[in-house]
Design a protein around this motif. Structure first.
Motif, short mmCIF file in Angstrom:
data_model
loop_
_atom_site.label_atom_id
_atom_site.label_comp_id
_atom_site.label_asym_id
_atom_site.label_seq_id
_atom_site.Cartn_x
_atom_site.Cartn_y
_atom_site.Cartn_z
N VAL A 34 0.54 -1.02 -0.06
CA VAL A 34 -0.22 -0.28 0.12
C VAL A 34 0.83 1.82 -0.08
O VAL A 34 0.58 2.35 -0.69
N ALA A 35 1.56 1.34 0.86
CA ALA A 35 2.51 2.36 0.90
C ALA A 35 3.57 2.55 -0.63
O ALA A 35 3.72 3.80 -1.20
N ILE A 36 3.95 1.60 -1.10
CA ILE A 36 4.32 1.85 -2.58
C ILE A 36 3.18 1.74 -3.57
O ILE A 36 4.65 3.33 -4.19
N THR A 37 2.48 0.91 -4.02
CA THR A 37 1.48 1.76 -4.21
C THR A 37 0.69 3.25 -4.00
O THR A 37 0.86 4.56 -5.24
N GLY A 38 0.83 3.83 -2.94
CA GLY A 38 1.06 5.27 -2.67
C GLY A 38 2.00 6.54 -3.10
O GLY A 38 1.30 7.42 -3.45
N LEU A 39 3.11 5.49 -2.98
CA LEU A 39 3.58 6.56 -3.32
C LEU A 39 4.40 6.41 -4.74
O LEU A 39 4.43 7.81 -5.16
N ALA A 40 4.11 5.63 -5.23
CA ALA A 40 3.71 5.79 -7.20
C ALA A 40 3.01 6.24 -6.99
O ALA A 40 3.22 7.21 -8.45
N ALA A 41 1.62 6.20 -6.76
CA ALA A 41 0.48 7.02 -7.59
C ALA A 41 0.41 8.26 -6.86
O ALA A 41 0.32 9.27 -7.50
N GLU A 42 1.17 9.38 -5.93
CA GLU A 42 1.68 10.55 -5.49
C GLU A 42 2.38 10.80 -6.34
O GLU A 42 2.98 12.31 -6.59
N ASN A 43 3.91 9.81 -6.54
CA ASN A 43 5.29 10.93 -7.54
C ASN A 43 4.81 10.84 -9.03
O ASN A 43 4.21 12.22 -9.78
N SER A 44 3.45 9.82 -9.74
CA SER A 44 2.25 10.23 -10.96
C SER A 44 1.61 11.47 -11.08
O SER A 44 2.24 12.16 -12.07
N ARG A 45 2.00 11.75 -9.86
CA ARG A 45 0.87 12.89 -9.73
C ARG A 45 1.51 14.13 -9.82
O ARG A 45 0.90 15.77 -10.01
N ARG A 46 2.70 14.30 -8.51
CA ARG A 46 3.37 15.26 -8.74
C ARG A 46 4.20 15.48 -10.06
O ARG A 46 4.44 17.09 -10.18
#
Length: 585
Positions: A34-46
């Motif tokens: 969940v943490a990795i998926t959330g970070l990947a999604a946040e990095n994509s958004r950024r």
């Protein structure tokens, strides 16, 4: 309420090591994913956010350059009039008395303005020139071509003169799709403002250039003045007042800032000083990044599902032997005879099963011995209490009957003897320690019949009973000792009439028996000491003395029904005492 809900929710995990292990394995397996998926999604958004910001800053820069060129071209149109020799001729001949010369000069000005109007293009809808010293207003448009002498200085030019500006851009108050580009006519020597020239222009002339910024469904694009007021907004929703204030206060020519749920990009349009503004909501960036995020979320969801399945299988296999052992321990009874069972397992859990079974056998033998001893002790205590009660009643009652035989009729004496006989039959012949409340009240009535015979002139006895409570069980000889104490401690020392009231009622799942007298009552310190003894859990079934105390009765009720039942005493010195007995319904 929240604490109860949390206790209920956490109950299955607090009671089962298997559930704890499954939950722990699931958390250990899913939290990193969940943490990795959330970070990947946040990095994509950024990343998308950075791309949108850079793209819009670049678009704003080039769009501002193109808009500046357009305003420069419009400004150059005005300069063609200002450098026209006809304007110089008119200013020179305006004061001449020759009307013919003045008319020729005015005609030349009109021709110059007309040439400007028709050569400027379709977006220029009118040309004006106002000369302040001569109060002349020249107007050329599709429907007019004349010269006026207005009564007052026209508003746009008055504003230009009052603010001492060289040029202004104002929105047409009667038609929001148009604006006026006004430039002052200055005297060369001292820059004195002689008048002004204005072009009435459709804002649509800028739409093709503004299209370079993109027409997103949620984008807002507008041109604002130096004060932040919106001059032209081709599309989008109306901007917030806070956004306009921040645009007016910014000292930078180009940049962006983020307000509530939106990004605001701005750029200054040279040479007119207007602000080009684009407002992009957060949802645009989120939607742009959603495609990339969806892929990451799908991969993450599949990984979480696999991790949960693996965690459940591993936790189940690891916890099953422990759960079986717990169920085995829960299943054997300490008082139930059984043989020692040997476990089929050879690991540590099998050793625990065998040793627990052996330990339970030894504990069972010890409990049986202690239980038998405890029963014999309680039986002895109850028998001793019974033996204490019988001589007490016999002494008081026989003394009263002896005095009645000399002054009462045989029938009255027989009634008292009958009551005494029933009382001793209840005491001696009933082997059980618990009796129905109906039988206990009959025993109390026999006692009160004797007392009424003795104190007929002074005693007022009232009994009020709820029939639904008569089947409640109560320790034998509970009510009669309480009423006897009422006579001994309260009524016998009270002058005047005596009142004794017994009331039986139901309250929820309990039966309440209230015994009230109007005796002398108890002193506060004695009442406090009595209440302390009634609430103590000393385990004694009697106290020493000639009478059965209230603590005896309270201890027996605690023994049978638990600490939530017993006796409460309320008393006020000189006003009487109320004793409340609480037993299960």
């Amino acid at each position: 309420m929240f604490a109860k809900w949390m206790m209920k929710l956490s109950g299955p995990f607090r009671r089962s090591i298997r559930n704890k292990l499954i939950l722990t394995m699931i958390l250990l397996a899913t939290l990193p994913i969940v943490a990795i998926t959330g970070l990947a999604a946040e990095n994509s958004r950024r990343s998308m956010e950075t791309e949108v910001i850079n793209t819009n800053l670049s678009n704003m820069k080039w769009t501002g350059v193109y808009l500046g060129d357009q305003f420069t071209q419009l400004n150059n149109l005005i300069y063609t009039v200002m450098i026209s020799p006809h304007l110089s001729d008119y200013l020179a001949s305006a004061e001449e008395p020759n009307l013919s010369s003045q008319f020729t000069a005015q005609r030349n000005i009109i021709d110059t303005l007309t040439n400007l109007f028709y050569s400027a293009g379709n977006h220029v809808v009118g040309v004006e020139m106002y000369l302040k010293e001569y109060n002349k207003l020249f107007t050329v448009n599709a429907s007019r071509n004349d010269i006026q002498s207005p009564a007052v200085v026209p508003a746009p030019y008055k504003q230009l003169f009052d603010r001492d500006k060289d040029f202004m851009i104002t929105t047409d108050s009667s038609d929001g799709t148009k604006f006026q580009l006004i430039r002052s006519i200055n005297r060369f020597e001292n820059q004195e403002k002689l008048g002004g020239i204005s072009l009435q222009i459709r804002w649509g002339v800028l739409d093709q250039t503004l299209d370079l910024l993109g027409r997103g469904n949620e984008h807002t694009v507008f041109i604002a003045g130096a004060d932040g007021k919106v001059l032209y907004q081709p599309w989008g929703s109306a901007p917030a007042s806070g956004t306009l204030s921040r645009i007016a206060d910014t000292g930078e020519s180009q940049g962006y800032f983020r307000s509530d749920h939106e990004y605001v990009f701005y750029n200054t349009i040279d040479p007119v000083g207007l602000k080009l503004v684009t407002v992009i909501p957060d949802s645009f960036i989120n939607q742009s990044a959603m495609a990339t995020m969806n892929f990451g979320l799908i991969v993450g969801a599949v990984s979480i599902g696999v991790a949960v399945l693996v965690a459940v299988v591993l936790a189940w296999r690891l916890a099953t032997p422990i759960v079986n052992l717990a169920r085995y321990v829960q299943g054997f009874g300490m008082m139930k005879e059984r043989e020692v069972r040997l476990s089929n397992r050879v690991d540590e859990i099998g050793l625990l099963e065998t040793k627990l079974d052996q330990m339970s056998h030894r504990i069972r033998e010890h409990i049986r011995t202690e239980y038998i001893i405890s029963l014999e002790k309680k039986s002895s205590e109850l028998k001793a209490l019974q033996a204490q009660i019988n001589p007490h009643f016999l002494q008081n009652t026989l003394q009263m009957i002896g005095s009645m035989l000399f002054k009462n009729s045989p029938a009255e004496s027989y009634g008292v003897l009958r009551s005494l006989s029933d009382m001793f039959r209840y005491i001696i012949r009933e082997p059980e320690d618990l009796a129905p409340l109906r039988a206990e009240l009959n025993h109390l009535n026999n006692y009160m019949q004797i007392q009424q015979q003795r104190f007929a002139a002074r005693l007022d006895y009232r009994l009020q009973v709820d029939e639904g409570a008569l089947n409640s069980l109560i320790p034998k000889l509970t009510l009669q000792p309480i009423t006897e104490n009422a006579f001994f401690h309260g009524l016998e020392r009270q002058e005047g009439p005596w009142e004794l009231e017994v009331k039986v009622s139901r309250t929820g799942e309990d039966t309440l028996i209230v015994i009230r007298d109007n005796g002398v009552g108890l002193e506060p310190d004695k009442l406090a000491e009595l209440q302390r003894r009634l609430t103590s859990r000393s385990g004694k079934l009697w106290t020493y003395g000639e009478r059965i105390g209230l603590s005896n009765v309270a201890s027996r009720i605690h023994l049978h029904f638990g600490g939530s039942y017993g006796i409460q005493v309320e008393s006020r010195e000189g006003q009487g005492t109320t004793v409340t007995v609480t037993i299960p319904l």
